[in-house]
Design an enzyme around this catalytic site. Structure first.
Site, PDB file in Angstrom:
ATOM      1  N   ASN A 144       0.875  -1.270   0.100  1.00 34.24           N
ATOM      2  CA  ASN A 144       0.122   0.013  -0.015  1.00 34.24           C
ATOM      3  C   ASN A 144       0.807   1.222  -0.006  1.00 34.24           C
ATOM      4  OD1 ASN A 144       0.578  -0.856   2.519  1.00 34.24           O
ATOM      5  ND2 ASN A 144      -0.995   0.365   3.638  1.00 34.24           N
ATOM      6  N   GLU A 197      -3.192  -4.894  -2.858  1.00 37.27           N
ATOM      7  CA  GLU A 197      -3.566  -5.580  -3.934  1.00 37.27           C
ATOM      8  C   GLU A 197      -3.651  -4.886  -5.250  1.00 37.27           C
ATOM      9  OE1 GLU A 197      -4.635  -4.729  -0.744  1.00 37.27           O
ATOM     10  OE2 GLU A 197      -6.341  -6.413  -0.142  1.00 37.27           O
ATOM     11  N   GLU A 226       0.577   5.209   0.576  1.00 34.25           N
ATOM     12  CA  GLU A 226      -0.347   6.181   0.914  1.00 34.25           C
ATOM     13  C   GLU A 226      -0.008   7.697   0.345  1.00 34.25           C
ATOM     14  OE1 GLU A 226      -0.906   5.626   5.304  1.00 34.25           O
ATOM     15  OE2 GLU A 226      -2.229   3.927   5.153  1.00 34.25           O
TER      16      GLU A 226
HETATM   17  N1  THU Z   1      -5.255  -1.348   2.605  1.00 36.24           N
HETATM   18  C1  THU Z   1      -4.692  -2.257   1.547  1.00 36.24           C
HETATM   19  O1  THU Z   1      -3.772  -2.054   1.332  1.00 36.24           O
HETATM   20  N2  THU Z   1      -5.678  -3.374   1.398  1.00 36.24           N
HETATM   21  C2  THU Z   1      -6.805  -3.375   1.681  1.00 36.24           C
HETATM   22  O2  THU Z   1      -7.362  -4.426   1.206  1.00 36.24           O
HETATM   23  C3  THU Z   1      -7.291  -2.673   2.854  1.00 36.24           C
HETATM   24  C4  THU Z   1      -6.545  -1.468   3.070  1.00 36.24           C
HETATM   25  C5  THU Z   1      -4.302  -0.341   2.908  1.00 36.24           C
HETATM   26  C6  THU Z   1      -4.865   1.148   2.370  1.00 36.24           C
HETATM   27  C7  THU Z   1      -4.500   2.171   3.552  1.00 36.24           C
HETATM   28  O3  THU Z   1      -3.067   2.497   3.400  1.00 36.24           O
HETATM   29  C8  THU Z   1      -4.259   1.250   4.871  1.00 36.24           C
HETATM   30  O4  THU Z   1      -4.617  -0.132   4.548  1.00 36.24           O
HETATM   31  C9  THU Z   1      -5.398   1.772   5.692  1.00 36.24           C
HETATM   32  O5  THU Z   1      -6.702   1.432   4.964  1.00 36.24           O
END
Ligand code: THU
Length: 137
Positions: free
Chosen positions: A47, A60, A49
């Site tokens: 992820n 994903e 941000e």
């Molecule tokens: N996040 C993911 O990477 N995958 C998911 O399926 C749910 C959420 C990340 C997005 C964000 O950076 C952090 O988790 C909190 O929501």
């Protein structure tokens, strides 16, 4: 907790390595994902941000987009998703939808760094999905 085969455990390992590269200074919730094609190529993502929170991309989708950008557009076998928590991860709705576009039949391995494992499928996670087939009259 289900027993995984060596190929799935390797995929979890790659996802965990990707997780270490997550950029999550706001939520501190680090996620790693790795997707394996039927020809045994693996693409990973984490992820990423942003200070403008809505620009955040989940692990994903990062993995799927990396695979597509590398030329592996379809024929995915399994995606592994890893977090460091006492509970298993659950891919968000947006990622389920994106996975459906490219990998409607994909196996999904949910894992934690502590050793929890669960195997499911995208069809189970997103039943009655809207997808490319919905647009073909
Ligand atoms: N996040 C993911 O990477 N995958 C998911 O399926 C749910 C959420 C990340 C997005 C964000 O950076 C952090 O988790 C909190 O929501």
């Amino acid at each position: 907790m289900s027993e995984l085969g060596p190929a799935d455990e390797q995929l979890v390992k790659v996802a965990a390595l990707a997780r270490a590269r997550a950029y999550a200074p706001y939520s501190k919730y680090r996620v790693g994902a790795a997707i394996r094609t039927k020809r045994n190529k693996i693409h990973s993502g984490a992820n990423v941000e942003n200070a403008s929170y809505g620009m955040t991309v989940c692990a994903e989708r990062c993995a799927v987009f990396a695979a597509v950008a590398a030329g592996d557009v379809k024929d995915y076998d399994t995606i592994a998703i890893v977090i460091d928590d006492t509970r298993l991860p659950s891919p968000c709705g947006a990622c389920r939808q994106v996975l459906h576009e490219f990998a409607p039949g994909v196996r999904v391995v949910l894992a934690t760094t502590g050793g929890l494992r669960k195997t499911t499928t995208l069809a189970e996670l997103l039943p009655d999905a809207f997808g490319p087939e919905s647009l073909r009259g």
